[in-house]
Motif scaffolding. Structure first.
Motif, PDB file in Angstrom:
ATOM      1  N   PHE B  19      -6.411  90.922 -46.394  1.00  0.00           N
ATOM      2  CA  PHE B  19      -6.877  91.267 -45.048  1.00  0.00           C
ATOM      3  C   PHE B  19      -7.801  90.158 -44.603  1.00  0.00           C
ATOM      4  O   PHE B  19      -8.928  90.085 -45.086  1.00  0.00           O
ATOM      5  N   VAL B  22     -10.088  88.661 -47.248  1.00  0.00           N
ATOM      6  CA  VAL B  22     -10.242  89.546 -48.411  1.00  0.00           C
ATOM      7  C   VAL B  22      -8.913  89.719 -49.134  1.00  0.00           C
ATOM      8  O   VAL B  22      -7.939  90.201 -48.560  1.00  0.00           O
ATOM      9  N   ALA B  24      -6.873  91.775 -51.247  1.00  0.00           N
ATOM     10  CA  ALA B  24      -6.854  93.140 -51.784  1.00  0.00           C
ATOM     11  C   ALA B  24      -5.993  93.214 -53.034  1.00  0.00           C
ATOM     12  O   ALA B  24      -6.319  93.914 -53.987  1.00  0.00           O
ATOM     13  N   ASN B  44     -13.887 101.087 -57.844  1.00  0.00           N
ATOM     14  CA  ASN B  44     -13.776 101.157 -56.384  1.00  0.00           C
ATOM     15  C   ASN B  44     -13.518  99.791 -55.788  1.00  0.00           C
ATOM     16  O   ASN B  44     -14.116  98.811 -56.203  1.00  0.00           O
ATOM     17  N   GLY B  45     -12.628  99.748 -54.818  1.00  0.00           N
ATOM     18  CA  GLY B  45     -12.337  98.485 -54.163  1.00  0.00           C
ATOM     19  C   GLY B  45     -11.394  97.604 -54.953  1.00  0.00           C
ATOM     20  O   GLY B  45     -11.151  96.449 -54.601  1.00  0.00           O
ATOM     21  N   ALA B  46     -10.814  98.142 -56.034  1.00  0.00           N
ATOM     22  CA  ALA B  46      -9.934  97.330 -56.873  1.00  0.00           C
ATOM     23  C   ALA B  46      -8.586  97.067 -56.222  1.00  0.00           C
ATOM     24  O   ALA B  46      -7.861  96.158 -56.617  1.00  0.00           O
ATOM     25  N   GLY B  47      -8.240  97.869 -55.230  1.00  0.00           N
ATOM     26  CA  GLY B  47      -6.949  97.668 -54.568  1.00  0.00           C
ATOM     27  C   GLY B  47      -5.939  98.765 -54.862  1.00  0.00           C
ATOM     28  O   GLY B  47      -4.754  98.634 -54.544  1.00  0.00           O
ATOM     29  N   LYS B  48      -6.391  99.865 -55.435  1.00  0.00           N
ATOM     30  CA  LYS B  48      -5.454 100.937 -55.819  1.00  0.00           C
ATOM     31  C   LYS B  48      -4.785 101.575 -54.596  1.00  0.00           C
ATOM     32  O   LYS B  48      -3.562 101.688 -54.537  1.00  0.00           O
ATOM     33  N   SER B  49      -5.624 101.980 -53.634  1.00  0.00           N
ATOM     34  CA  SER B  49      -5.039 102.603 -52.431  1.00  0.00           C
ATOM     35  C   SER B  49      -4.139 101.612 -51.704  1.00  0.00           C
ATOM     36  O   SER B  49      -3.073 101.980 -51.199  1.00  0.00           O
ATOM     37  N   SER B  50      -4.569 100.361 -51.665  1.00  0.00           N
ATOM     38  CA  SER B  50      -3.738  99.342 -51.013  1.00  0.00           C
ATOM     39  C   SER B  50      -2.365  99.274 -51.678  1.00  0.00           C
ATOM     40  O   SER B  50      -1.349  99.094 -51.006  1.00  0.00           O
ATOM     41  N   TYR B  59       1.119  99.303 -45.453  1.00  0.00           N
ATOM     42  CA  TYR B  59       0.694  97.896 -45.412  1.00  0.00           C
ATOM     43  C   TYR B  59       1.882  96.995 -45.731  1.00  0.00           C
ATOM     44  O   TYR B  59       2.723  97.329 -46.553  1.00  0.00           O
ATOM     45  N   GLN B  91      -6.171 109.597 -49.883  1.00  0.00           N
ATOM     46  CA  GLN B  91      -7.506 109.666 -50.466  1.00  0.00           C
ATOM     47  C   GLN B  91      -8.461 110.429 -49.548  1.00  0.00           C
ATOM     48  O   GLN B  91      -9.156 111.333 -49.991  1.00  0.00           O
TER      49      GLN B  91
END
Ligand SMILES: Nc1ncnc2c1ncn2[C@@H]1O[C@H](COP(=O)(O)OP(=O)(O)O)[C@@H](O)[C@H]1O
Ligand SMILES: [Mg+2]
Lengths: 358, 260
Positions: B19, B22, B24, B44-50, B59, B91
């Motif tokens: 992004f 960033v 992801a 958190n923020g590791a990219g799992k949801s992405s 995406y 989530q």
């Protein structure tokens, strides 16, 4: 009998999926319809038909159309007046240009034309929302104002776009007296309100509401935003278009483009906000409110002024009307976005528990 | 267990997603086999949801491809993914707030609706029959998730744990072959977690649904998943069965480093 769901056990999903699953509601609606078709004609005089009931029925239909788009599908529109105009003038052209065209067919074709124009002006909704969409639909308003004023073909070369119709009949029924007009509007409204109720409890209605509530999730479960939004624009404009044809043919009999100005668009939007976004019933509440309020104020304000030894001018009354509308809209938008319809259903919920609120 | 883990059904190859500046996801590859429960873990923020968003086309990755049952997709989109039998939960619950529980779950049947708008407006034979048939299916889902008592409630009024369950119900109503679950147990108390675990295992077991699961609770992940992918700062740092992952030093340090 108390207003209760208890004891009315549903033995199948078919029972539970009925249009009005609670028996009392069903009887209420049937009672209302019987009263509207049989009782009202016996009780009411011509003035009431012309000044209140006919405008109320037609504007209810238009409000229903606006509610499908704004309340159920969550798309804003400031162009409802434009689609009334398209419906009215399209029906007019089918009516005068095709020999022997039945009245109902002219109306349906007027509605369909309005639906097509609605789809066209709905295309921006695939890209933009909110304020930008409002501006795009406002463009529809200015565009149609211009077309019907300036392109003589649409108005059969009439000067300043004023046209008139006469001798309306369906088979051998001549729609001439206020009672005939009332019954005709009532019949159409009943049919279209039932259809709206059906759509909103079926797949297509769920698609609209899903897009309204959470468009990403809607797409993920396989709802195509394009289909959902454009079908809402089409159905909404169809309803509004038919209402426009009724307004022109039945209520006014002769009209010009100013009958469908941007004021009308705003008025219809106010109706659904006050009546209840996303509620079929709310469309009726809103229309009733907006038709009755000015008349009630006309009666009530001078009397109130008299009590205090003041005379209130007609201008004063229409200012009061605007102030009351403005205040109510702000109230409903902030406090109760689901409008009078929600007050109604909260009332029913209380009634369901009454007299034991716990 | 009655289920047999099958062939690779979903294969992600060299997926990268950014992004702006960033990153992801950076060059991630892993596969998912039919009928398995595949967990994705990471801070958190590791990219799992992405990652899930890439799988069902929310995406669009800048690089890489998705192979689904042998079909290659350079660009997936949510509608195509749904048609291919992928459904998911979110989530941050993404239910339709203005609708009842039943209607929310009914939307999951959308792709199976055959009648058109006109028939529905008239409540004509086929439209009515179709609606009732789907309603019966949805009631099965409601029974399965034990939410009969709230079926008519507007979802906005439900407590968080039940909303998560309805979210799962909507996804199940699609009868998916692959189910993506994004932190289905986050924010739940112990009992609710146990229920949710049971539902996930039952779905997997009874319907053979392949499950890709993001979860923070390590106990749960190690208990129910067959294989685990570990992400950290958008990179894959571990992949294998739970025991192998647990003893992988890089994974341990990522988790300790992130304060878990
Ligand atoms: N829609 C988005 N726009 C911008 N950045 C995003 C978006 N979605 C995720 N990110 C960024 O991508 C990274 C990974 O986020 P995410 O996939 O949500 O992580 P996780 O689910 O593992 O907590 C984060 O740095 C996040 O800020
Ligand atoms: Mg996440």
């Amino acid at each position: 009998m108390l207003y209760r769901e208890n004891g009315q056990f549903k033995t199948s999903y078919a029972d539970d999926q009925q249009i009005f699953p609670i028996a009392q509601d069903r009887w209420l609606i049937i009672g209302l319809l019987v009263f509207a078709f049989i009782g009202v004609p016996l009780l009411v005089d011509e003035y009431l038909f012309r000044a209140i009931l006919i405008p109320f029925l037609i504007l209810s239909l238009a409000a229903l159309g606006v509610n499908i788009l704004v309340g159920f599908c969550g798309q804003i529109t400031l162009g409802a007046g434009a689609f009334m105009a398209v419906g009215a003038y399209a029906a007019y052209n089918f009516h005068i240009r095709v020999d022997g065209m039945p009245l109902l067919v002219s109306f349906l074709l007027g509605g369909l034309t309005s639906a097509l124009v609605g789809i066209f002006f709905g295309i921006p909704s695939l890209r933009v929302r909110g304020l930008y969409l409002a501006v795009a639909t406002l463009a529809a308003q200015f565009f149609t104002d211009w077309v019907f004023l300036r392109v003589p073909w649409f108005t059969d070369n009439a000067s300043s776009g004023s046209v008139s119709v006469s001798n309306l009949h369906i088979l051998s029924w001549e729609i001439a007296s206020p009672l005939d007009k009332y019954l005709f509007c009532l019949a159409l409204l009943t049919v279209f309100a039932l259809a709206a109720k059906n759509m909103t409890r079926c797949a297509v209605g769920r698609q609209w509401m899903a897009i309204r509530d959470m468009d990403v999730a809607a797409e993920v479960i396989g709802i195509r935003p394009m289909f959902a939004k454009l079908s809402a624009f089409a159905v909404s404009s169809f309803y509004v278009g038919i209402a426009g044809a009724l307004w022109g043919f039945i209520h006014l009999a002769s009209w010009e483009p100013a009958a469908f100005s941007v004021d009308r668009s705003f008025q219809l939007l106010f109706m659904v906000i006050i009546g209840g976004l996303g509620s079929v019933m709310g469309s009726f509440f809103g229309a009733a409110f907006i038709v009755i309020l000015p008349i009630a104020l006309n009666q009530f304000l001078p009397a109130l002024g008299g009590l205090f030894g003041m005379t209130i001018s007609t201008a004063g009354i229409s200012h009061a009307e605007l102030i009351i509308f403005g205040a109510l809209i702000i109230f409903f938008l902030i406090k109760e976005p689901h409008g009078i319809a929600r007050l109604w259903s909260t009332g029913k919920e209380k009634l369901r528990l009454w007299p034991f609120p716990h | 267990m009655s289920r047999e883990i099958g062939e690779v059904i979903l294969d992600l190859k060299n997926v990268s997603l950014a992004f702006g500046g960033v990153k992801a996801l950076t060059d991630i590859s892993f596969d998912v086999r039919e009928h398995e429960i595949r967990a994705i873990i990471g801070p958190n923020g590791a990219g799992k949801s992405s990652m899930l968003n890439v799988i069902n086309g929310v995406y669009r990755p800048q690089q890489g491809e998705i192979v689904l049952r042998g079909r290659r997709f350079a660009r997936m989109n949510p509608y195509k993914a749904a048609q291919a039998g992928i459904s998911r939960t979110f989530q941050n619950i993404a239910l339709f707030k203005g609708m009842s529980v039943i209607d929310n779950i009914m939307t999951g049947r959308n792709l199976k609706i055959r009648t058109n708008l006109l028939l529905q407006a008239l409540w004509w034979g086929p439209a009515r029959r179709e609606e009732l048939a789907h309603r019966a299916k949805v009631e099965e889902v409601i029974d399965f998730l034990e939410i009969q008592h709230i079926r008519k409630t507007p979802v906005g009024r439900l407590p968080y744990g039940l909303q998560k369950r309805v979210d799962l119900g909507r996804a199940l109503a699609m009868e998916p072959s692959i189910l993506l679950l994004d932190e289905p147990m986050a924010g739940m108390n112990v009992e609710e977690k146990q229920d949710m675990c049971r539902f996930i295992l039952d779905v997997n077991d009874q319907f053979g649904t392949t499950i890709v699961l993001i979860e923070h609770d390590m106990g749960v992940v190690m208990d129910i998943s067959d294989r685990v992918v570990v992400l950290d700062y958008g990179k894959k740092i571990g992949d294998g069965d739970p025991d192998a992952v647990r003893s992988n030093p890089e994974v341990v340090s990522a988790y300790l480093g992130a304060g878990h």
